[in-house]
Design an enzyme around this catalytic site. Structure first.
Site, short mmCIF file in Angstrom:
data_model
loop_
_atom_site.label_atom_id
_atom_site.label_comp_id
_atom_site.label_asym_id
_atom_site.label_seq_id
_atom_site.Cartn_x
_atom_site.Cartn_y
_atom_site.Cartn_z
N CYS A 109 22.37 -0.05 -31.25
CA CYS A 109 23.56 -0.84 -30.93
C CYS A 109 23.15 -2.16 -30.26
O CYS A 109 22.14 -2.25 -29.58
CB CYS A 109 24.48 -0.05 -30.00
SG CYS A 109 26.05 -0.90 -29.68
N ASP A 133 24.64 -3.46 -27.84
CA ASP A 133 25.02 -3.38 -26.43
C ASP A 133 23.89 -3.88 -25.52
O ASP A 133 22.74 -3.44 -25.65
CB ASP A 133 25.36 -1.91 -26.10
CG ASP A 133 26.04 -1.77 -24.76
OD1 ASP A 133 25.47 -2.24 -23.74
OD2 ASP A 133 27.14 -1.17 -24.70
N ARG A 178 23.12 -3.25 -22.62
CA ARG A 178 22.49 -2.27 -21.73
C ARG A 178 21.46 -1.41 -22.44
O ARG A 178 20.73 -0.65 -21.81
CB ARG A 178 23.57 -1.35 -21.14
CG ARG A 178 24.62 -2.08 -20.33
CD ARG A 178 25.83 -1.20 -20.11
NE ARG A 178 26.48 -0.85 -21.37
CZ ARG A 178 27.54 -0.04 -21.47
NH1 ARG A 178 28.04 0.51 -20.38
NH2 ARG A 178 28.07 0.22 -22.64
N HIS A 188 24.41 5.40 -28.45
CA HIS A 188 24.38 5.54 -26.98
C HIS A 188 25.76 5.95 -26.48
O HIS A 188 26.79 5.54 -27.04
CB HIS A 188 23.93 4.23 -26.32
CG HIS A 188 24.90 3.10 -26.45
ND1 HIS A 188 25.74 2.71 -25.43
CD2 HIS A 188 25.19 2.29 -27.49
CE1 HIS A 188 26.49 1.69 -25.83
NE2 HIS A 188 26.18 1.42 -27.08
N CYS A 200 29.55 3.82 -25.70
CA CYS A 200 29.49 2.74 -26.69
C CYS A 200 30.88 2.15 -26.90
O CYS A 200 31.81 2.86 -27.28
CB CYS A 200 28.94 3.28 -28.01
SG CYS A 200 28.80 2.02 -29.30
#
Ligand code: CO
Length: 219
Positions: free
Chosen positions: A52, A54, A56, A108, A111
């Site tokens: 992803c 993302d 993080r 994750h 998400c």
């Protein structure tokens, strides 16, 4: 929809990124003066990681790997849509040219893309992308609807989405061809943002392969 606040709580000056880069270069050269010269010779990664976007979930950092070790593709909710030229090109190049030994789809928990697909909302351009996740929900609706706790259902959808994207990887001709010719493994993982731990979902791909190949075999 995807924002959950800045981690540090302060805005970033892009100048600090360049300062960080120079520091990183200095550190690498201190340990090995020919580090970048070696990197410039080429790459020979054994792993393709599809994860992803993302902020993080930083692929290399969470796996503790160095530049050159993992070929990386990231998009919203680690999707492998059959008509997405970007994802298909990455798989083709990694499997057929770089000849990676492992293809990983890593989702994750927490998400934003998966969460958005669990609720009715018109998100414009994101609608068709997120519809791929809604399709995963529909495929596993009886299992997901039986989970009362919303957070548990959300986590399970993250896992099932990883599983279905791994199936999408297996549907590609590059992977099917490589499977016949050499050892290639497909893995489904989840990164738990709350603990930092990487979890292997232990998906039985030989079994899935047997179930789906009757329909999806193209080689
Ligand atoms: Co995500």
């Amino acid at each position: 929809m995807f924002r959950s606040g800045s981690f540090s709580g302060k805005s970033m000056d892009v100048g600090t990124i360049f300062a960080g880069n120079r520091k990183w270069v200095e550190e690498k050269l201190r340990l090995d003066p020919s580090y970048f010269e070696k990197l410039s010779k080429g790459q020979n990664p054994e792993v393709l990681y599809i994860g992803c976007s993302d902020s993080r979930v930083s692929a290399e950092e969470l796996m503790g790997v160095q530049p050159g070790e993992v070929f990386v593709h990231r998009n919203i909710a680690n999707m492998v849509p059959n008509t997405d030229l970007s994802a298909m090109s990455v798989i083709d190049y990694a499997v057929s040219q770089l000849k990676v030994k492992h293809v990983v789809v890593c989702g994750h928990y927490y998400c934003g893309g998966v969460k958005s697909a669990m609720h009715p909302a018109d998100l414009g351009l994101l609608n068709p992308w997120l519809r791929n996740i809604r399709d995963v929900y529909r495929l596993h609706q009886s299992e997901l609807d039986a989970i009362d706790d919303e957070e548990a259902r959300y986590k399970r959808l993250v896992e099932l989405n990883v599983q279905e994207q791994c199936v999408n990887v297996i549907k590609t001709p590059d992977v099917q061809k490589a499977w016949k010719e050499r050892k290639l493994e497909v893995h489904g993982w989840v990164f738990d943002v709350r603990t930092g731990m990487l979890i292997d979902l232990g998906i039985d791909f030989e079994k899935i392969l047997q179930q789906i190949m009757k329909i999806y075999r193209i080689i």
